[in-house]
Design an enzyme around this catalytic site. Structure first.
Site, short mmCIF file in Angstrom:
data_model
loop_
_atom_site.label_atom_id
_atom_site.label_comp_id
_atom_site.label_asym_id
_atom_site.label_seq_id
_atom_site.Cartn_x
_atom_site.Cartn_y
_atom_site.Cartn_z
CG ASP A 66 -2.03 1.00 1.19
OD1 ASP A 66 -3.01 0.85 0.44
OD2 ASP A 66 -1.89 2.00 1.93
CE1 TYR A 77 -5.49 6.75 -0.04
CE2 TYR A 77 -4.90 6.93 2.28
CZ TYR A 77 -5.32 6.18 1.21
OH TYR A 77 -5.57 4.84 1.38
CG HIS A 129 -5.37 -3.45 -0.24
ND1 HIS A 129 -4.43 -3.13 -1.19
CD2 HIS A 129 -5.16 -2.59 0.80
CE1 HIS A 129 -3.70 -2.12 -0.77
NE2 HIS A 129 -4.11 -1.78 0.45
#
Length: 319
Positions: free
Chosen positions: A139, A242, A298
């Site tokens: 990730d 992010y 994921h």
């Protein structure tokens, strides 16, 4: 089914389930002693901290032998790797840090771009007495690992990227098929306001949505992650990973000519990144091996643990 489709179809049900089953009050912040609760550590592991790149970074270490650095993603901490640490430490010196701002590492006000995170890890490698190490990233940790290998290849022996997207390859526009959470997490202040007091419910909902095996990341792990993200500044630090995606994409775009000469392994979850990860990395790597984790979403290390352990051990051992 690709991850963005999977999220779109299942988000509502997961949010409702998580909110109904979890307290809406934020868990009490953990005592920030700088060291992890010994009961959380895998057998033989040690909780430590080091000053790196101007911050205090917490990490967990176990085993001896060739060094392996494990970099977690959002919304996790070093604790995501607890089973991986236990399985690898018989053959390797395993080091799993809490990335800047997460877990027990310092809540820095800035530096969540992946170049700075990569610099943190380069300094950590030096601080623990190493010249180089195998680097495994998932990730957001995978994005940082990729940037580290690009900028400081002398520090990276072998590179493993686990169900992540290379900076600049994310589809952040929901109207163009992208995952909705990118825009939400990147917005200033709004996600903190809307998740305040609901941190565990929100984290649980995201983990369940991004998982194909819904029970793979258990309540104990979610409790541990949420206890840190719900503490002062924790959610902001997580969202800041992010908020730097545009800068990350610009950086990687300018590094296209820098080839990855070290062996590289990509592992995509069958029901998540799939082949997209390898497709993106192929243009950057001279020695690429590609794997798909069957039956996994994921969170590959948790959803396909046997496959992940065997694949990782073989690759890091030179097989």
């Amino acid at each position: 089914m690709q991850r963005r489709t999977f999220i779109t179809h299942s988000l509502g049900a997961a949010v409702a389930s998580a909110v109904s089953s979890a307290s809406l009050a934020a868990p009490e912040a953990v005592a920030r002693t700088g060291l992890a609760d010994p009961s959380l550590l895998p057998p033989g592991a040690r909780s430590r901290s080091a000053e790196v790149n101007g911050i205090r970074m917490h990490y967990v270490e176990a085993g001896s032998g060739p060094a392996v650095i494990l970099l977690h993603g959002w919304p996790q901490t070093w604790f995501a790797w607890r089973d991986t640490i236990a399985s690898l430490s018989s053959w390797f010196r395993v080091i799993a840090p809490d990335l800047r701002g997460t877990g027990l590492s310092e809540r820095a006000a800035s530096g969540y771009d992946k170049q700075t995170i990569a610099t943190d890890i380069r300094h950590l490698i030096t601080q623990v007495g190493l010249a180089k190490a195998h680097v495994v990233g998932h990730d957001m940790g995978g994005k940082a690992a990729f940037v580290l290998a690009k900028l400081h290849p002398e520090c990276v022996d072998r590179l493993v990227l686990v169900d992540c997207l290379i900076p600049g390859t994310e589809v952040t526009d929901a109207l163009k098929g992208g995952a909705w959470h990118y825009g939400f997490h990147m917005a200033p202040q709004i996600p903190e306001m809307l998740t305040k007091g609901r941190e565990r419910a929100y984290i649980a909902a995201q983990i369940r949505n991004w998982s194909f095996r819904k029970d793979a990341v258990g309540d104990r792990a979610i409790d541990e992650f949420a206890s840190h993200y719900a503490s002062d500044g924790g959610m902001t630090a997580g969202f800041n990973f992010y908020r730097e995606l545009r800068r990350d994409a610009e950086l990687v775009s300018g590094l296209q000519s820098r080839r990855l000469a070290m062996p590289v392994l990509t592992i995509g979850g069958e029901h998540s990144a799939g082949t997209r990860l390898a497709d993106a990395v192929r243009d950057h790597a001279d020695n690429l091996r590609e794997l798909i984790a069957p039956g996994s979403g994921h969170f590959v290390a948790e959803e396909a643990p046997d496959f992940f352990r065997v694949s990782l051990t073989q690759f890091l051992s030179g097989g």
